[in-house]
Design a protein around this motif. Structure first.
Motif, short mmCIF file in Angstrom:
data_model
loop_
_atom_site.label_atom_id
_atom_site.label_comp_id
_atom_site.label_asym_id
_atom_site.label_seq_id
_atom_site.Cartn_x
_atom_site.Cartn_y
_atom_site.Cartn_z
N CYS A 144 144.26 69.12 101.07
CA CYS A 144 143.66 70.44 100.87
C CYS A 144 143.13 70.58 99.44
N ASN B 178 141.99 73.51 103.80
CA ASN B 178 141.65 72.22 104.38
C ASN B 178 140.26 72.30 105.01
N GLU B 179 139.47 71.26 104.83
CA GLU B 179 138.09 71.26 105.32
C GLU B 179 138.03 71.45 106.84
N GLU C 82 138.91 74.98 107.72
CA GLU C 82 137.80 75.87 107.33
C GLU C 82 136.69 75.82 108.38
N GLN C 83 136.48 74.65 108.96
CA GLN C 83 135.48 74.55 110.02
C GLN C 83 135.88 75.39 111.23
#
Length: 233
Positions: free
Chosen positions: A43, A52-53, A56-57
């Protein structure tokens, strides 16, 4: 409401892309979806909060006002095994607490949960990702990264899921090595041997996206399988 726990044969096999594709596909069918990545290692700080990517998506895809921390309640900074990173940060992952949070969400709307790594990834003590899935009371979808060695990894993962007492609804093939001329043969071998149906196959996209992934997932069959669990013959 029903839900789904997405696990994989390993880390980096396409769980997040499959999960994001499922969110889009379900939304296209008018299903109100909640998505969670309860434990995320790797993260970064955004306005003082670890994010965290992948989570987030999910957050960007949801058609509801949801706090990031609801989607990813356990955020760990280093990209390594979650139980190791948690110990380094002086934390212990609360598996029971995470499972309770998942159950709360799944009582309100379809809740899709992405696990960390594979089924046997440790979280705390002898509790692992499989423990979290079982305590969340959700059926399981296994993402199989199609590459050399995947047949063994997939069959062992499926065996572990079933032996633990979880409902393995199906699996999704995720092509990882487009230059491999034996991808089709490996998928065919798994079609013959896996104890659950294949519900999609994602090619190795040049530019992957949730909308593109959604086109390769058999959501109608998935929902029929989930409905059958609610109304057994």
């Amino acid at each position: 409401m029903p839900g789904l726990f997405v696990t994989g044969t390993d880390t980096g096999v396409g769980k997040t892309l499959v999960s994001a594709g499922l969110i889009v596909a379900l939304q296209r069918q008018g299903v109100e979806v909640m998505a969670m990545k309860p434990v995320a290692a790797g993260c970064h700080y955004v306005a003082g909060q670890l994010r965290n990517e992948d989570a987030e998506q999910f957050h960007s895809l949801l058609n509801c006002q949801t706090d990031y921390s609801t989607i990813n309640p356990c955020a760990l900074e280093a990209a390594a095994a979650p139980h190791i990173v948690a110990a380094e940060q002086g934390q212990r992952i609360d598996v029971d607490g995470l499972a309770a949070a998942i159950r709360v969400q799944s009582e309100q709307r379809f809740t899709l949960v992405e696990g960390a790594g594979g089924w046997r990834v440790p979280l705390a003590g002898h509790e692992d990702v499989g423990t979290l899935a079982l305590r969340s009371n959700l059926p399981v979808l296994l993402v199989v990264g199609i590459r050399l060695g995947c047949i063994n990894h997939a069959l062992l993962s499926a065996e572990a899921i079933l032996n633990d007492g979880a409902n393995l609804l199906g699996w999704v093939a995720s092509d990882l090595e487009p230059e491999d001329t034996r991808l089709d043969a490996q998928v065919a071998a798994l079609d013959e041997r896996m104890p659950a149906p294949r519900l999609g196959r994602l090619p190795a996209f040049a530019q992957p996206s949730p909308s593109l992934a959604a086109e390769y997932l058999d959501v109608s069959s998935l929902m029929e399988l989930i409905e059958a669990l609610k109304n057994p013959i």
